[in-house]
Design a protein around this motif. Sequence first.
Motif, PDB file in Angstrom:
ATOM      1  N   ARG A  28      10.171   6.467   6.369  1.00  0.00           N
ATOM      2  CA  ARG A  28       9.444   5.544   7.021  1.00  0.00           C
ATOM      3  C   ARG A  28       7.883   5.957   6.660  1.00  0.00           C
ATOM      4  NH1 ARG A  28      11.045   5.683  11.672  1.00  0.00           N
ATOM      5  NH2 ARG A  28       9.802   7.521  13.033  1.00  0.00           N
ATOM      6  N   GLU A  29       7.974   7.044   6.417  1.00  0.00           N
ATOM      7  CA  GLU A  29       6.474   7.961   6.685  1.00  0.00           C
ATOM      8  C   GLU A  29       6.229   8.499   4.964  1.00  0.00           C
ATOM      9  OE1 GLU A  29       4.184  10.177   9.629  1.00  0.00           O
ATOM     10  OE2 GLU A  29       5.995   9.154  10.580  1.00  0.00           O
ATOM     11  N   MET A  30       7.327   9.319   4.422  1.00  0.00           N
ATOM     12  CA  MET A  30       7.132   9.803   2.851  1.00  0.00           C
ATOM     13  C   MET A  30       8.274  10.401   2.872  1.00  0.00           C
ATOM     14  SD  MET A  30       5.155  12.286   1.877  1.00  0.00           S
ATOM     15  CE  MET A  30       3.952  13.175   2.502  1.00  0.00           C
ATOM     16  N   CYS A  31       9.147   9.721   1.409  1.00  0.00           N
ATOM     17  CA  CYS A  31       9.661  10.550   0.575  1.00  0.00           C
ATOM     18  C   CYS A  31       9.568  11.288  -0.526  1.00  0.00           C
ATOM     19  CB  CYS A  31      10.919   8.958  -0.363  1.00  0.00           C
ATOM     20  SG  CYS A  31      11.434   9.372  -0.654  1.00  0.00           S
ATOM     21  N   VAL A  32      10.349  12.041  -0.498  1.00  0.00           N
ATOM     22  CA  VAL A  32      10.512  13.036  -1.701  1.00  0.00           C
ATOM     23  C   VAL A  32      11.858  13.026  -2.597  1.00  0.00           C
ATOM     24  CG1 VAL A  32       9.550  15.231  -2.165  1.00  0.00           C
ATOM     25  CG2 VAL A  32       8.632  14.569  -0.172  1.00  0.00           C
ATOM     26  N   MET A  33      11.631  12.927  -3.792  1.00  0.00           N
ATOM     27  CA  MET A  33      12.837  13.474  -4.395  1.00  0.00           C
ATOM     28  C   MET A  33      13.188  14.734  -5.032  1.00  0.00           C
ATOM     29  SD  MET A  33      13.605   9.107  -6.398  1.00  0.00           S
ATOM     30  CE  MET A  33      15.180   9.493  -5.693  1.00  0.00           C
ATOM     31  N   VAL A  34      14.355  14.912  -5.476  1.00  0.00           N
ATOM     32  CA  VAL A  34      13.896  16.577  -6.201  1.00  0.00           C
ATOM     33  C   VAL A  34      15.393  16.690  -6.581  1.00  0.00           C
ATOM     34  CG1 VAL A  34      13.849  19.169  -5.475  1.00  0.00           C
ATOM     35  CG2 VAL A  34      13.010  17.409  -3.411  1.00  0.00           C
ATOM     36  N   PRO A  65      10.269   4.697 -11.045  1.00  0.00           N
ATOM     37  CA  PRO A  65       9.386   4.710  -9.933  1.00  0.00           C
ATOM     38  C   PRO A  65       8.411   5.197 -10.709  1.00  0.00           C
ATOM     39  CG  PRO A  65      10.986   6.387  -9.392  1.00  0.00           C
ATOM     40  CD  PRO A  65      11.626   5.139  -9.773  1.00  0.00           C
ATOM     41  N   HIS A  66       7.009   4.696 -10.431  1.00  0.00           N
ATOM     42  CA  HIS A  66       5.625   5.455 -10.717  1.00  0.00           C
ATOM     43  C   HIS A  66       5.277   6.330  -9.638  1.00  0.00           C
ATOM     44  CE1 HIS A  66       4.407   2.520  -8.380  1.00  0.00           C
ATOM     45  NE2 HIS A  66       3.081   3.202  -8.107  1.00  0.00           N
ATOM     46  N   LEU A  67       5.201   7.950 -10.367  1.00  0.00           N
ATOM     47  CA  LEU A  67       4.940   8.386  -9.807  1.00  0.00           C
ATOM     48  C   LEU A  67       3.098   9.003  -9.244  1.00  0.00           C
ATOM     49  CD1 LEU A  67       7.454  10.835 -11.714  1.00  0.00           C
ATOM     50  CD2 LEU A  67       7.503   9.728  -9.341  1.00  0.00           C
ATOM     51  N   SER A  68       2.598   8.096  -9.811  1.00  0.00           N
ATOM     52  CA  SER A  68       0.838   8.233  -8.984  1.00  0.00           C
ATOM     53  C   SER A  68       1.065   6.658  -8.491  1.00  0.00           C
ATOM     54  CB  SER A  68       0.201   8.346 -10.561  1.00  0.00           C
ATOM     55  OG  SER A  68       0.328   9.863 -10.908  1.00  0.00           O
ATOM     56  N   PRO A  69      -0.431   7.201  -7.227  1.00  0.00           N
ATOM     57  CA  PRO A  69      -0.627   6.121  -6.320  1.00  0.00           C
ATOM     58  C   PRO A  69      -1.462   5.049  -7.514  1.00  0.00           C
ATOM     59  CG  PRO A  69      -1.899   7.840  -6.027  1.00  0.00           C
ATOM     60  CD  PRO A  69      -0.343   8.533  -6.778  1.00  0.00           C
ATOM     61  N   GLU A  70      -1.206   3.343  -7.076  1.00  0.00           N
ATOM     62  CA  GLU A  70      -2.337   2.685  -7.513  1.00  0.00           C
ATOM     63  C   GLU A  70      -3.614   2.509  -6.548  1.00  0.00           C
ATOM     64  OE1 GLU A  70       0.066  -0.697  -8.136  1.00  0.00           O
ATOM     65  OE2 GLU A  70       1.313  -0.069 -10.452  1.00  0.00           O
ATOM     66  N   GLU A  71      -4.741   2.051  -7.294  1.00  0.00           N
ATOM     67  CA  GLU A  71      -5.636   2.255  -6.398  1.00  0.00           C
ATOM     68  C   GLU A  71      -5.278   0.714  -5.343  1.00  0.00           C
ATOM     69  OE1 GLU A  71     -10.027  -0.192  -7.189  1.00  0.00           O
ATOM     70  OE2 GLU A  71      -8.935  -0.754  -9.054  1.00  0.00           O
ATOM     71  N   GLN A 102      -3.725   2.086  -2.894  1.00  0.00           N
ATOM     72  CA  GLN A 102      -2.354   2.740  -2.196  1.00  0.00           C
ATOM     73  C   GLN A 102      -2.379   4.380  -1.519  1.00  0.00           C
ATOM     74  OE1 GLN A 102       0.750   2.422  -5.755  1.00  0.00           O
ATOM     75  NE2 GLN A 102       1.955   1.378  -4.277  1.00  0.00           N
ATOM     76  N   VAL A 103      -1.878   4.423  -0.714  1.00  0.00           N
ATOM     77  CA  VAL A 103      -1.192   5.385  -0.151  1.00  0.00           C
ATOM     78  C   VAL A 103       0.502   6.715  -1.034  1.00  0.00           C
ATOM     79  CG1 VAL A 103      -0.736   7.026   1.989  1.00  0.00           C
ATOM     80  CG2 VAL A 103      -1.842   5.019   1.953  1.00  0.00           C
ATOM     81  N   GLN A 104      -0.415   7.769  -0.833  1.00  0.00           N
ATOM     82  CA  GLN A 104       0.840   8.489  -1.781  1.00  0.00           C
ATOM     83  C   GLN A 104       1.723   8.930  -0.739  1.00  0.00           C
ATOM     84  OE1 GLN A 104      -0.049  10.976  -4.843  1.00  0.00           O
ATOM     85  NE2 GLN A 104       1.633  11.803  -5.505  1.00  0.00           N
ATOM     86  N   ASP A 105       3.316   8.512  -0.314  1.00  0.00           N
ATOM     87  CA  ASP A 105       4.190   8.435   0.792  1.00  0.00           C
ATOM     88  C   ASP A 105       5.023   8.764  -0.262  1.00  0.00           C
ATOM     89  OD1 ASP A 105       4.137   6.038   0.595  1.00  0.00           O
ATOM     90  OD2 ASP A 105       4.052   5.145   2.074  1.00  0.00           O
ATOM     91  N   PHE A 106       4.838   8.716  -1.786  1.00  0.00           N
ATOM     92  CA  PHE A 106       6.025   9.457  -2.288  1.00  0.00           C
ATOM     93  C   PHE A 106       6.192   9.983  -3.815  1.00  0.00           C
ATOM     94  CE2 PHE A 106       8.880   7.953  -6.727  1.00  0.00           C
ATOM     95  CZ  PHE A 106      10.121   8.056  -5.722  1.00  0.00           C
ATOM     96  N   TYR A 107       7.012  10.782  -3.297  1.00  0.00           N
ATOM     97  CA  TYR A 107       7.286  12.054  -4.403  1.00  0.00           C
ATOM     98  C   TYR A 107       8.196  12.535  -4.853  1.00  0.00           C
ATOM     99  CZ  TYR A 107       2.406  13.201  -1.789  1.00  0.00           C
ATOM    100  OH  TYR A 107       0.845  13.297  -1.148  1.00  0.00           O
ATOM    101  N   PHE A 108       7.967  12.572  -6.552  1.00  0.00           N
ATOM    102  CA  PHE A 108       8.759  13.481  -6.924  1.00  0.00           C
ATOM    103  C   PHE A 108       8.202  15.193  -7.470  1.00  0.00           C
ATOM    104  CE2 PHE A 108      12.877  12.680  -9.247  1.00  0.00           C
ATOM    105  CZ  PHE A 108      13.171  13.793 -10.385  1.00  0.00           C
ATOM    106  N   ARG A 148       0.646  -0.955   0.200  1.00  0.00           N
ATOM    107  CA  ARG A 148      -0.358  -0.281  -0.115  1.00  0.00           C
ATOM    108  C   ARG A 148       0.714   1.075   0.401  1.00  0.00           C
ATOM    109  NH1 ARG A 148      -2.991   1.334   3.911  1.00  0.00           N
ATOM    110  NH2 ARG A 148      -4.728   2.398   2.819  1.00  0.00           N
ATOM    111  N   SER A 149       2.290   1.253   0.704  1.00  0.00           N
ATOM    112  CA  SER A 149       3.346   2.427   0.338  1.00  0.00           C
ATOM    113  C   SER A 149       3.636   2.689  -0.665  1.00  0.00           C
ATOM    114  CB  SER A 149       3.393   2.358   1.557  1.00  0.00           C
ATOM    115  OG  SER A 149       5.867   3.115   1.254  1.00  0.00           O
ATOM    116  N   MET A 150       3.568   3.625  -1.206  1.00  0.00           N
ATOM    117  CA  MET A 150       4.499   3.746  -2.901  1.00  0.00           C
ATOM    118  C   MET A 150       5.688   4.074  -2.316  1.00  0.00           C
ATOM    119  SD  MET A 150       2.326   6.838  -4.751  1.00  0.00           S
ATOM    120  CE  MET A 150       3.375   7.120  -5.984  1.00  0.00           C
ATOM    121  N   ILE A 151       6.121   4.009  -1.061  1.00  0.00           N
ATOM    122  CA  ILE A 151       8.167   3.626  -1.028  1.00  0.00           C
ATOM    123  C   ILE A 151       8.093   2.445  -0.960  1.00  0.00           C
ATOM    124  CG2 ILE A 151       9.165   3.974   0.544  1.00  0.00           C
ATOM    125  CD1 ILE A 151       7.580   6.438   2.354  1.00  0.00           C
ATOM    126  N   THR A 152       7.770   1.385  -0.788  1.00  0.00           N
ATOM    127  CA  THR A 152       7.729   0.031  -1.016  1.00  0.00           C
ATOM    128  C   THR A 152       7.746  -0.172  -3.139  1.00  0.00           C
ATOM    129  OG1 THR A 152       7.235  -0.451   0.942  1.00  0.00           O
ATOM    130  CG2 THR A 152       7.072  -2.321  -0.407  1.00  0.00           C
TER     131      THR A 152
END
Length: 729
Positions: A692-698, A510-516, A518-524, A494-498
């Motif tokens: 653990r809770e949020m990952c953002v790539m810049v 990595p894909h950047l949009s959550p799948e059905e 999934q929790v969006q905890d990964f961003y670019f 369920r975690s986009m980080i995983t």
Amino acid sequence: MARQVRRRDFCFRLNVYAEPMPDRTEPLFDDENGFDGPVEVSRVIFAAEDDGYAVIEVRDESGDEIIVTGPVAHLNPGERSRLVGRWKHHPKFGPQVLADTAFPLDPADRAGQVAYLSTLRHIGPVRAETLCDLYGDQVMEKIAADPSGVFGCLPKLGRAQAEAATESWYETRALRDLHVELAPHGLAHLSAKIHARFGDQAMKTIREDPYRLTEIDGVGFVRADRIALAADVPTESDRRAQAAAYYLLGEAERRGHTHLPAEQLRREAAKLLGHTPDPEVLEAAYGLTCDEGRIYRERTLSREIWVAGDLRDRAELEAHIDYLPDQVEDETLTAEQWQAVVAAFGSRVSIVTGGPGVGKTVCTKTIVTEARKANLRVGLCAPTGRAARRLSEATGTAAYTIHRLLEWRPGTEPLFKPGHPLPLELLIVDEASMINLHVAEVLLSGLGLDTHIVFVGDADQLPPVGAGKPFSDLIDSEIVPVTRLNHIFRQAARSMITTAAHEVNQGRPPHLSPEEGQVQDFYFVERNTPEKTRDAVVEMVSERVSAGLGLDPIRDAQVLAPIYRGEAGIDALNKKLQQSLNPDGRPALTERFRIGDRLIQTRNAYELGLMNGTICFLLEDDPEEEMAVLQTDDGQEIVIPYTESSDLKLAYAVSVHKAQGSEIPVVIFVCSRSHSGMLTRPLIYTAITRAREMCVMVGDRPALENGVRRDEGGGRFSSLSERLTTSPG
């Protein structure tokens, strides 16, 4: 300890020296004019910690204030120096002196003399004033002529204290002599380190064998070579070539290699020396040895051979534990997880590996549970304090760092060693991919052959800091049972980080949009210049971590970056983040930091309880006592003297290697195109798996995609896997 301390003029911004210069009635100078004269340091505006470069403000004999740049980081406010350099006109900041050398001078006025003498052991300001009253302007000359006699006559100063003051005087003079000797070579800022390493033999070492300076962090072969050539060492001398060879092997180990092929060593030495050396001369260097065309430092070769032999012996022995877990009692584990549990009891060495969300922790907990059922003495450890703490929380069983488990302080023998092994029947080693060859040797030396060892880790993360990659080599050798966990459990998926981590590990961006579901905890966040990348990172940490997640941006967020230099590098990020997150913190630790700063310890300091990689926060500072209070990220408070603080660095941003073994609520990872040369699949994968809770790539999407395609994690010269599968002799 008093929390309130006197605020001193704190100035740590590079642009401070843009202040207008004092008005002058005459034209100053042109770029051709040199500068050679005594000055007194007013303040340090900026000082780099690695190469001795600094920007300082000084007063010349006429009282004029001058800005000086160059290798003058060894000078402190109040000190006098003979400055040699040349004037230059900076188009933005105006006239400055570009220093070539700066030779220490004794203070000329009473205030400077009192300040200098107060630094001596058992003297202090009151006795320093007494000395100046007794000897007037000649105080420095009188002490230099007979330090023990002068200090011995001080009222109420005991014999032992007078001897300590005398010793302290000689130490400061030795350092001054080293400054004078090293200043022409731009190494004056390393005088204290060189004196600490060689003691009374420091000057003799510099003059007779300057290549030994490569033993000091921050010197390197090029600088030592400059000193040697200035002393007329022939460019094609054997000593020079062998010093280069030993230095190159040391650098190779720092990059993770255990050896270099002979031909590669010759090529690298040729670049360093300016001519092609005789291979036999290189191989004959003191401390080096050749093994089938591979050049090692002797200690590293013996280490690799011993580790291979020990692991091979353990793998060939039958299981010592007479216990077989019953899967019927627990049907919640998958077949591959039970395979790992059974192997822990059925083999003296076994491995559990896999990425995030595949159940390594569940395996570990089950092994501990089964060991307790069998009444076994079980131990748990990890390479870092943060990893050990996570392991303890996950299993409900005390876990220790490897160093603490063995009661080992490098430089001394561990308490548990051959002949006195740990009294354990089963040991679980978590984050085993972080273990280098040296740590593997010490760990195995402290375990009896009867002890079962379970190595748990992620083979796809970055290899360890230091020489070797034992975890990866042991897997490749296939001489022990290896359980590869591949199934991603639904909750973890369920975690986009995983899923992002697994996609990167498979060589896919990595894909950047959550799948059905999934929790969006990964961003670019896309930014196309280093400056915009840096500013986006600062804005994200400063504003969004608190406002959007309700977390503390200093304690709960960690910026990771591949390199230190550049506009989006670790150094620049730390300065900007400190200014944004802690603008009003009081200056502390000789104005290097501010109260409230996030810091990292970069060397093991066992006497203080601070390990390499420990994150801590600066709580208090007392400049009168020269002590500060730190709080580690697990809540412990540690009092640290100023003299032990040189290995602390800002840690708003750190390297990915420094973050290994940790889990952080929010990770912001910089992947700018300016970092392209360092971006690799294992590095990106390791960065993502720290969150653990949020990952953002810049940064740049193309830089990320190119990095994901570069699988360069295992590119190390190591022969451990080969030795594991080859019988000795």
